[in-house]
Design a protein around this motif. Structure first.
Motif, PDB file in Angstrom:
ATOM      1  N   TYR A  34      11.136   3.174  -3.422  1.00  0.00           N
ATOM      2  CA  TYR A  34      11.176   4.437  -3.824  1.00  0.00           C
ATOM      3  C   TYR A  34      10.697   5.477  -2.732  1.00  0.00           C
ATOM      4  CZ  TYR A  34       5.920   4.865  -3.837  1.00  0.00           C
ATOM      5  OH  TYR A  34       4.379   4.777  -3.431  1.00  0.00           O
ATOM      6  N   PHE A  46       1.099  -4.551   3.601  1.00  0.00           N
ATOM      7  CA  PHE A  46       1.982  -3.660   3.782  1.00  0.00           C
ATOM      8  C   PHE A  46       3.294  -4.429   4.467  1.00  0.00           C
ATOM      9  CE2 PHE A  46       1.832   1.061   5.135  1.00  0.00           C
ATOM     10  CZ  PHE A  46       2.937   1.512   4.531  1.00  0.00           C
ATOM     11  N   ASN A  88       0.993   8.945   0.995  1.00  0.00           N
ATOM     12  CA  ASN A  88      -0.279   8.535   0.385  1.00  0.00           C
ATOM     13  C   ASN A  88      -1.398   8.826   1.507  1.00  0.00           C
ATOM     14  OD1 ASN A  88      -2.069   7.241  -1.439  1.00  0.00           O
ATOM     15  ND2 ASN A  88      -2.198   5.590   0.087  1.00  0.00           N
ATOM     16  N   THR A  89      -0.861   8.550   2.861  1.00  0.00           N
ATOM     17  CA  THR A  89      -2.017   8.906   3.924  1.00  0.00           C
ATOM     18  C   THR A  89      -1.814  10.344   4.397  1.00  0.00           C
ATOM     19  OG1 THR A  89      -0.426   7.418   5.269  1.00  0.00           O
ATOM     20  CG2 THR A  89      -2.369   6.730   4.598  1.00  0.00           C
ATOM     21  N   ASN A  99      10.269   8.706  -0.689  1.00  0.00           N
ATOM     22  CA  ASN A  99       9.894   9.926  -0.704  1.00  0.00           C
ATOM     23  C   ASN A  99       9.966  10.386   0.668  1.00  0.00           C
ATOM     24  OD1 ASN A  99       7.631   8.754   0.480  1.00  0.00           O
ATOM     25  ND2 ASN A  99       6.585   9.150  -1.472  1.00  0.00           N
ATOM     26  N   PRO A 156       0.876  -1.156  -0.099  1.00  0.00           N
ATOM     27  CA  PRO A 156       0.048   0.109   0.176  1.00  0.00           C
ATOM     28  C   PRO A 156       0.978   1.232   0.144  1.00  0.00           C
ATOM     29  CG  PRO A 156      -0.716  -1.564   1.655  1.00  0.00           C
ATOM     30  CD  PRO A 156       0.503  -2.121   1.100  1.00  0.00           C
ATOM     31  N   ALA A 157       0.550   2.222  -0.898  1.00  0.00           N
ATOM     32  CA  ALA A 157       1.383   3.321  -1.053  1.00  0.00           C
ATOM     33  C   ALA A 157       0.903   4.228  -1.960  1.00  0.00           C
ATOM     34  CB  ALA A 157       2.951   2.820  -1.579  1.00  0.00           C
ATOM     35  N   GLY A 180       7.215   1.968  -0.936  1.00  0.00           N
ATOM     36  CA  GLY A 180       7.741   3.235  -0.593  1.00  0.00           C
ATOM     37  C   GLY A 180       8.547   2.922   0.526  1.00  0.00           C
ATOM     38  N   ASP A 181       8.929   4.183   1.299  1.00  0.00           N
ATOM     39  CA  ASP A 181      10.016   3.836   2.343  1.00  0.00           C
ATOM     40  C   ASP A 181       9.110   3.512   3.724  1.00  0.00           C
ATOM     41  OD1 ASP A 181       8.975   6.826   1.553  1.00  0.00           O
ATOM     42  OD2 ASP A 181       9.501   7.183   3.831  1.00  0.00           O
ATOM     43  N   GLY A 182       7.789   3.763   3.924  1.00  0.00           N
ATOM     44  CA  GLY A 182       7.208   3.155   4.748  1.00  0.00           C
ATOM     45  C   GLY A 182       7.095   1.711   4.916  1.00  0.00           C
ATOM     46  N   GLY A 183       6.901   1.215   3.427  1.00  0.00           N
ATOM     47  CA  GLY A 183       6.765  -0.477   3.431  1.00  0.00           C
ATOM     48  C   GLY A 183       8.012  -1.127   3.363  1.00  0.00           C
ATOM     49  N   ALA A 220       8.691   9.802   3.437  1.00  0.00           N
ATOM     50  CA  ALA A 220       7.446   9.954   4.323  1.00  0.00           C
ATOM     51  C   ALA A 220       6.447   9.084   3.762  1.00  0.00           C
ATOM     52  CB  ALA A 220       6.911  11.313   4.354  1.00  0.00           C
ATOM     53  N   TYR A 221       5.489   8.888   4.743  1.00  0.00           N
ATOM     54  CA  TYR A 221       4.047   8.176   4.152  1.00  0.00           C
ATOM     55  C   TYR A 221       3.275   9.279   3.630  1.00  0.00           C
ATOM     56  CZ  TYR A 221       5.424   4.589   7.712  1.00  0.00           C
ATOM     57  OH  TYR A 221       6.136   3.672   8.434  1.00  0.00           O
TER      58      TYR A 221
HETATM   59  C1  LIG Z   1      -0.922  -2.662   7.724  1.00  0.00           C
HETATM   60  C2  LIG Z   1      -1.409  -1.128   7.095  1.00  0.00           C
HETATM   61  N1  LIG Z   1      -1.341  -0.048   7.930  1.00  0.00           N
HETATM   62  C3  LIG Z   1      -1.453   1.063   7.407  1.00  0.00           C
HETATM   63  C4  LIG Z   1      -2.131   1.251   6.090  1.00  0.00           C
HETATM   64  C5  LIG Z   1      -2.258   2.565   5.583  1.00  0.00           C
HETATM   65  N2  LIG Z   1      -1.385   2.985   4.675  1.00  0.00           N
HETATM   66  C6  LIG Z   1      -1.720   2.942   3.174  1.00  0.00           C
HETATM   67  S1  LIG Z   1      -0.636   3.735   2.046  1.00  0.00           S
HETATM   68  C7  LIG Z   1       0.223   4.237   3.652  1.00  0.00           C
HETATM   69  C8  LIG Z   1       1.619   4.979   3.555  1.00  0.00           C
HETATM   70  C9  LIG Z   1       2.655   4.290   2.808  1.00  0.00           C
HETATM   71  O1  LIG Z   1       3.657   4.899   3.004  1.00  0.00           O
HETATM   72  P1  LIG Z   1       5.009   4.712   1.895  1.00  0.00           P
HETATM   73  O2  LIG Z   1       5.250   2.994   1.977  1.00  0.00           O
HETATM   74  O3  LIG Z   1       6.140   5.406   2.345  1.00  0.00           O
HETATM   75  O4  LIG Z   1       4.429   5.142   0.582  1.00  0.00           O
HETATM   76  P2  LIG Z   1       4.026   6.468  -0.180  1.00  0.00           P
HETATM   77  O5  LIG Z   1       2.643   6.689   0.585  1.00  0.00           O
HETATM   78  O6  LIG Z   1       4.840   7.516   0.711  1.00  0.00           O
HETATM   79  O7  LIG Z   1       4.084   6.210  -1.474  1.00  0.00           O
HETATM   80  C10 LIG Z   1      -0.305   3.852   4.819  1.00  0.00           C
HETATM   81  C11 LIG Z   1       0.270   4.128   6.233  1.00  0.00           C
HETATM   82  C12 LIG Z   1      -2.274  -0.147   5.334  1.00  0.00           C
HETATM   83  N3  LIG Z   1      -2.701   0.072   3.939  1.00  0.00           N
HETATM   84  N4  LIG Z   1      -1.763  -0.962   5.942  1.00  0.00           N
END
Ligand SMILES: Cc1ncc(C[n+]2csc(CCOP(=O)(O)OP(=O)(O)O)c2C)c(N)n1
Ligand code: SF4
Ligand SMILES: [Mg+2]
Length: 312
Positions: free
Chosen positions: A133, A71, A140-141, A135, A47-48, A106-109, A137-138
């Protein structure tokens, strides 16, 4: 010699009409990755923004079989797919070249939520490419901090500026002894292209991290994505390097900074171009905040210069 942007193949795996913001660095980067991987690949996405942008079947914006995964599971899901393909080949149910399996997160993932599964896949040296990739920060949220957010940056969860420096995720991946690790960014497309070609032709686990300046999170004007990416490299805030079988080499212009042939540009100009920093650099403590950020960059340059001397 780095491949010139004019020599990149015409093939487009990222189709027009996807839902990304104008100037989206993740989409730019994925276009270049597509030129290097070609059509014979399977894409996994956590998710991103890149998922939110891709559209809905049958009109996907990415011209590969795409699997949306949980995720935390880029590492484990990509491992499963790559093993399944190998077994199908072994049993004669797949002919010809095997598809390249790649995760796009993403960096979160990658830095945070996906780290455990990714680390395990790296330890097993499973045969796929993980792209982060980054960026910072998170996005998308709505822009929350991640482990990749640099010190001093505003996000919705660090309203007074992040207190801690970012971690060096690419180096952490290298410490798993995987055969190929690289960093890249969208201002240097030929460099990114060459690195993806190398990764595609290397068996085992590969990790490529692409700094992806995002106008929304970084707070700059949409058309300035590539300029921000270039400034990050010229200030030394982002170093371009690759490691083949553990041996680190730096790529231009970072190699000149590392060798001392070129001084990195002072970080002020880079910071002041971005609302995520500049909004916090208006008070009386501005000088010490900038010095702290510059200190993080200087330390990282000095550390990577020494780390590159170690091979195993
Ligand atoms: C387990 C779980 N926690 C939270 C989310 C909500 N969520 C969807 S996208 C996202 C942000 C992703 O951040 P990143 O991986 O850095 O990608 P970016 O959005 O920056 O492209 C979040 C927190 C989710 N989908 N699944
Ligand atoms: S918020 Fe940033 S990363 Fe997300 S689609 Fe827009 S430009 Fe791309
Ligand atoms: Mg992100």
């Amino acid at each position: 010699m780095t491949t010139s942007i004019k020599k990149l193949p015409d093939i487009e795996q990222v189709l027009s009409g996807n839902g990304a913001c104008g100037g989206c660095p993740a989409t730019m980067a994925l276009r270049i990755v597509g030129k290097a991987l070609g059509p014979n690949a399977i894409m996994l996405l956590t998710p991103a923004c890149s998922v939110a942008s891709m559209g809905m079947t049958p009109k996907l914006g990415y011209n590969w079989p795409c699997i949306n995964i949980c995720f935390a599971t880029a590492g484990s899901s990509a491992s499963g797919i790559t093993h399944a393909i190998e077994i199908m080949k072994e049993k004669g149910r797949l002919q010809g070249d095997l598809p390249t399996v790649f995760s796009w997160a993403g960096d979160g993932g990658t830095y945070d939520i996906g780290f455990q599964a990714l680390s395990a896949a790296a330890e097993r040296n499973d045969n796929f490419i993980h792209f982060c990739y980054n960026n910072e920060a998170y996005s998308n949220t709505g822009v929350q901090r991640s482990g990749a957010t640099p010190r001093g940056s505003y996000t919705t969860t660090t309203p007074t500026g992040k207190r801690h420096p970012k971690k060096n995720m690419a180096l952490l991946m290298l410490e798993h002894n995987i055969p190929y690790v690289a960093t890249a960014t969208v201002a240097y497309p030929g460099d990114l292209y060459d690195k993806v070609v190398k990764a595609k032709n290397t068996p085992g686990m590969k990790y490529i991290e692409i700094l992806s300046p995002c106008y929304l999170g970084w707070q700059f004007d949409m058309p300035e994505t590539v300029q921000m990416s270039r400034m990050a490299v010229k200030s030394g805030a982002w170093l371009l390097w690759e490691a083949e079988n553990g041996k680190i080499t730096f790529n231009n212009p970072s190699s000149q900074i590392i060798s001392g042939k070129k001084e990195p540009a002072p970080v002020d100009e880079y910071l002041m171009k971005q609302g995520r920093f500049s909004r916090l650099l208006k008070g009386p403590d501005a000088e010490s905040r900038i010095a702290e950020i510059q200190g993080d960059i200087n330390r990282e340059i000095a550390f990577m210069r020494e780390r590159a001397k170690i091979t195993y």
